[in-house]
Write a protein that holds these residues in place. Structure first.
Motif, short mmCIF file in Angstrom:
data_model
loop_
_atom_site.label_atom_id
_atom_site.label_comp_id
_atom_site.label_asym_id
_atom_site.label_seq_id
_atom_site.Cartn_x
_atom_site.Cartn_y
_atom_site.Cartn_z
N ALA A 35 26.26 55.94 -113.43
CA ALA A 35 25.35 55.00 -114.09
C ALA A 35 23.89 55.32 -113.76
CB ALA A 35 25.66 53.57 -113.67
N VAL A 36 23.01 54.89 -114.65
CA VAL A 36 21.59 54.73 -114.32
C VAL A 36 21.38 53.23 -114.21
CG1 VAL A 36 19.21 55.10 -115.02
CG2 VAL A 36 20.93 56.83 -115.57
N TYR A 37 21.25 52.75 -112.98
CA TYR A 37 21.23 51.32 -112.69
C TYR A 37 19.78 50.89 -112.46
CZ TYR A 37 22.68 46.95 -110.25
OH TYR A 37 22.87 45.64 -109.85
N GLY A 38 19.27 50.07 -113.34
CA GLY A 38 17.91 49.56 -113.19
C GLY A 38 17.90 48.30 -112.34
N PHE A 39 17.21 48.36 -111.21
CA PHE A 39 17.13 47.23 -110.28
C PHE A 39 15.80 46.55 -110.52
CE2 PHE A 39 17.21 45.90 -105.56
CZ PHE A 39 18.02 44.81 -105.85
N ARG A 176 13.03 60.57 -119.69
CA ARG A 176 14.01 61.50 -120.27
C ARG A 176 14.82 62.18 -119.17
NH1 ARG A 176 9.50 62.73 -123.55
NH2 ARG A 176 9.07 64.55 -122.24
N PHE A 177 14.14 62.54 -118.10
CA PHE A 177 14.79 63.25 -117.00
C PHE A 177 15.88 62.39 -116.36
CE2 PHE A 177 15.07 64.35 -112.50
CZ PHE A 177 15.36 65.71 -112.58
N LEU A 178 15.54 61.13 -116.04
CA LEU A 178 16.49 60.26 -115.36
C LEU A 178 17.62 59.83 -116.29
CD1 LEU A 178 14.02 57.98 -113.36
CD2 LEU A 178 15.37 59.91 -112.50
N LYS A 179 17.32 59.62 -117.55
CA LYS A 179 18.34 59.17 -118.50
C LYS A 179 19.44 60.19 -118.68
CE LYS A 179 18.69 57.04 -123.08
NZ LYS A 179 17.92 56.59 -124.26
N THR A 180 19.08 61.47 -118.64
CA THR A 180 20.08 62.53 -118.88
C THR A 180 20.67 63.08 -117.58
OG1 THR A 180 18.35 64.24 -118.90
CG2 THR A 180 18.91 63.20 -121.01
N LEU A 181 20.16 62.65 -116.44
CA LEU A 181 20.59 63.22 -115.16
C LEU A 181 22.10 63.05 -114.89
CD1 LEU A 181 19.28 64.77 -112.84
CD2 LEU A 181 18.99 62.60 -111.64
N PRO A 182 22.68 61.86 -115.11
CA PRO A 182 24.12 61.74 -114.85
C PRO A 182 24.97 62.70 -115.68
CG PRO A 182 23.12 59.57 -114.98
CD PRO A 182 22.07 60.55 -115.42
N ASP A 183 24.63 62.88 -116.96
CA ASP A 183 25.41 63.79 -117.81
C ASP A 183 25.24 65.24 -117.37
OD1 ASP A 183 26.45 61.77 -119.37
OD2 ASP A 183 24.87 61.88 -120.88
N ARG A 184 24.04 65.58 -116.89
CA ARG A 184 23.78 66.97 -116.53
C ARG A 184 24.32 67.32 -115.15
NH1 ARG A 184 18.94 67.85 -115.52
NH2 ARG A 184 17.94 65.84 -115.92
N THR A 185 24.27 66.38 -114.23
CA THR A 185 24.62 66.70 -112.84
C THR A 185 25.75 65.85 -112.27
OG1 THR A 185 23.07 65.12 -111.84
CG2 THR A 185 22.18 67.27 -112.48
N GLY A 186 26.12 64.77 -112.94
CA GLY A 186 27.13 63.87 -112.41
C GLY A 186 26.59 62.87 -111.40
N ALA A 187 25.28 62.89 -111.18
CA ALA A 187 24.68 61.99 -110.19
C ALA A 187 24.64 60.55 -110.69
CB ALA A 187 23.27 62.46 -109.85
N THR A 188 24.65 59.62 -109.75
CA THR A 188 24.42 58.21 -110.03
C THR A 188 22.98 57.90 -109.62
OG1 THR A 188 26.73 57.67 -109.61
CG2 THR A 188 25.14 55.86 -109.50
N VAL A 189 22.27 57.14 -110.45
CA VAL A 189 20.86 56.85 -110.18
C VAL A 189 20.67 55.34 -110.05
CG1 VAL A 189 18.48 57.10 -110.97
CG2 VAL A 189 20.17 58.89 -111.50
#
Length: 317
Positions: A35-39, A176-189
């Motif tokens: 996920a990209v979780y906005g806190f 743009r970088f953070l939005k696509t990061l999980p798909d590109r690297t599998g990372a959770t943000v």
């Protein structure tokens, strides 16, 4: 298993005279993997304190925090190895270049030198890597900090206000970088912010913290879809307009010079708009505009924080 999970996470600070300040109040949050979780929360709501507990920089007064299945209190080093963090204090050496600063962290993590080039390219800092950090703008420091957090490709990134100090172009690039990061690297943000528009365009999930309490959490698209739109109206006499529609059983309030009508559970916004318009016209009140509020993160945020503030006032009374 969630990427990040807390149960009853609480932090109390004490002042010089022993006064007690509750900064984070029993926060139980869940950040799904990928996920990209906005806190979200205003300044002082408890965002940074929560992130510092998640990264082991401060200990909770009570409650637990888990990172990738590792209890932070029981194994702070093990949890830290799963996280790349960009918090408020960057901790760079100003007399060293950007590349040299990254190399210090790279050596501590026992990573190959190629890692530096990888993250510099990822955050668009290749051309500035040879300059001293003391000559960097705030935005450049933010990007270098993000690059440092990404060294070693950790599965979880925790970022505190990552767009702080960036110009509009830099904010768009970061989004743009953070939005696509999980798909590109599998990372959770997990990223904290008070910029609702940026979170709405970036996050897949949100958590809203208000006065230390987590008052809303979930998948952003679902929360917006479940939102019952309010009816907003602009008239030539807001006070009389509010009284007129209230007299007909509609829940009306004023937000500045704007009339706000909350539909009931069994009412649709369009039907309420039509009914309110008819009431206002019959009362001789000029209606400049009326209609359902767009389903937005801003509307969601305003409602949930206003509701929590009202509940707090009732409890205090």
């Amino acid at each position: 298993m969630a990427a990040i999970e807390t149960q009853g996470l609480t932090r109390v600070f004490r002042g010089r005279r022993g006064e007690r300040r509750l900064a984070v109040d029993a926060v139980s949050m869940t950040v799904p993997r990928g996920a990209v979780y906005g806190f979200l929360g205003r300044n002082g709501a408890g965002k940074t304190t929560t992130l510092r507990m998640l990264t082991g920089l401060i200990r909770p007064t009570q409650g637990t925090a888990g990172i990738d299945g590792v209890d932070v209190a029981a194994d702070r080093i093990g949890a830290a190895r799963r996280v790349g963090a960009l918090l408020e204090a960057h901790g760079f050496y100003g007399h060293l270049t950007g590349r040299e600063n990254l190399d210090l962290t790279r050596r501590l993590l026992a990573l190959p030198p190629t890692e530096i080039d990888r993250v510099l390219e990822a955050v668009d800092m290749v051309e500035h890597a040879g300059r001293r950090v003391s000559d960097y703008s705030l935005g450049m420091r933010q990007r270098l900090g993000l690059g440092r957090a990404m060294l070693g490709a950790p599965p979880i990134l925790i970022l505190d206000e990552p767009t702080n100090g960036l110009d509009p172009g830099g904010i768009a690039h970061m989004r743009r970088f953070l939005k696509t990061l999980p798909d590109r690297t599998g990372a959770t943000v997990l990223l904290s912010s008070h910029l609702l528009g940026e979170i709405e365009q970036t996050a897949t999930h949100i958590g809203v913290i208000h006065d230390g309490r987590l008052v809303l959490e979930g998948e952003l698209a679902r929360l917006k879809a479940e939102q019952t739109p309010r009816v907003l109206a602009r008239t030539d006499d807001p006070a009389r307009a509010a009284a007129a529609v209230s007299a007909h059983g509609l829940a009306a309030t004023l937000d500045g010079d704007r009339l706000v009508i909350q539909p009931g559970a069994d009412q649709g916004a369009d039907a309420v708009s039509a009914a309110a318009n008819a009431i206002l016209v019959a009362a001789g009140i000029a209606v400049f505009a009326i209609g359902a509020e767009a389903r937005s993160l801003e509307g969601l945020y305003r409602r949930v924080t206003a509701r929590d503030a009202a509940m707090t006032q009732e409890e205090a009374a």
